[in-house]
Scaffold this motif. Structure first.
Motif, short mmCIF file in Angstrom:
data_model
loop_
_atom_site.label_atom_id
_atom_site.label_comp_id
_atom_site.label_asym_id
_atom_site.label_seq_id
_atom_site.Cartn_x
_atom_site.Cartn_y
_atom_site.Cartn_z
N LYS A 11 24.18 -94.92 -6.05
CA LYS A 11 24.48 -93.46 -6.65
C LYS A 11 25.37 -92.74 -5.68
O LYS A 11 24.87 -92.38 -4.41
CB LYS A 11 23.41 -92.71 -7.51
CG LYS A 11 22.54 -93.34 -8.25
CD LYS A 11 22.35 -92.63 -9.80
CE LYS A 11 21.65 -93.28 -10.55
NZ LYS A 11 21.42 -94.57 -10.56
N ASN A 13 26.35 -89.88 -5.43
CA ASN A 13 25.73 -88.38 -5.09
C ASN A 13 24.42 -88.46 -4.20
O ASN A 13 23.92 -87.37 -4.22
CB ASN A 13 25.69 -87.55 -6.03
CG ASN A 13 24.86 -88.05 -7.35
OD1 ASN A 13 24.54 -89.14 -7.36
ND2 ASN A 13 24.53 -87.22 -8.47
N LEU A 14 24.00 -89.46 -4.11
CA LEU A 14 22.58 -89.66 -3.38
C LEU A 14 22.97 -90.03 -1.76
O LEU A 14 23.84 -90.70 -1.52
CB LEU A 14 21.69 -90.67 -3.83
CG LEU A 14 21.07 -90.42 -5.31
CD1 LEU A 14 20.19 -91.31 -5.92
CD2 LEU A 14 20.33 -89.09 -5.16
N TYR A 16 21.08 -92.45 1.35
CA TYR A 16 19.99 -93.53 1.24
C TYR A 16 19.81 -93.44 2.59
O TYR A 16 20.81 -93.50 3.53
CB TYR A 16 20.70 -94.90 0.90
CG TYR A 16 21.08 -94.67 -0.51
CD1 TYR A 16 19.95 -95.35 -1.75
CD2 TYR A 16 22.15 -94.15 -1.14
CE1 TYR A 16 20.32 -95.28 -3.14
CE2 TYR A 16 22.43 -94.17 -2.67
CZ TYR A 16 21.44 -94.74 -3.39
OH TYR A 16 21.69 -94.78 -4.81
#
Ligand SMILES: [Zn+2]
Length: 168
Positions: A11, A13-14, A16
């Motif tokens: 994603k 918008n994430l 990690y």
């Protein structure tokens, strides 16, 4: 062989960490670490755990996939002598129509002189012609005689069927 990673699971918008990224992509943590260390994947490595922007990871995987796909570019043929893809010698090749949609691209290996050929789509011909000079042949490819100008071998064209000669 490089495998394809499911970039769609990342994603944009994430953020990690290495473990999350590896988990999402179904690969080993070391793979992600190698991307960061050796292959230019942008990550914040100033502290632990290393953090990777989802957007950066998506871009990286996309570029990586394009590179893999482009390995054998359209106008290159695979030379079985060199065991490598080659651009036809002198940037010239012949194209012999085989079916409505496909034909055989024939050229000489610039390194070893072997005859190379591959099946290409008729619709790709324009793209190929932007890179090399392609002569469209009706039946027997002229490249056969050009391959060895010293020989006096007469090429017997058995009918004009599907052009299955011994070079195939
Ligand atoms: Zn070769």
């Amino acid at each position: 062989m490089a495998k394809k990673f499911p970039a769609h699971r990342i994603k944009a918008n994430l953020v990690y960490d290495v473990w999350d990224a590896a988990h999402a992509l179904g690969c080993h943590k070391q793979t992600v670490i190698r991307w960061i260390k050796n292959q230019g994947l942008a990550a914040d490595t100033t502290r632990k755990p290393w953090l990777i922007d989802g957007k950066e990871l998506k871009v990286f995987l996309g570029a990586r996939q394009t590179k893999v796909a482009a390995k054998l570019v359209l106008h290159h043929c695979y030379c079985f002598g060199c065991k490598a893809p080659r651009e036809p010698d002198g940037k010239i090749a012949d194209y012999t129509q085989q079916t409505h949609e496909t034909g055989r691209l024939t050229g000489l290996c610039p390194a070893c002189g072997a005859l190379m050929n591959k099946v290409v789509k008729r619709s790709d011909l324009e793209v190929i012609r932007a890179r090399i000079e392609v002569t469209v042949q009706k039946a027997s490819p002229r490249i056969v005689s050009r391959a060895d100008p010293r020989s006096n071998v007469t090429i017997q064209q058995k009918g004009q069927t599907d052009g299955k000669t011994q070079q195939g």
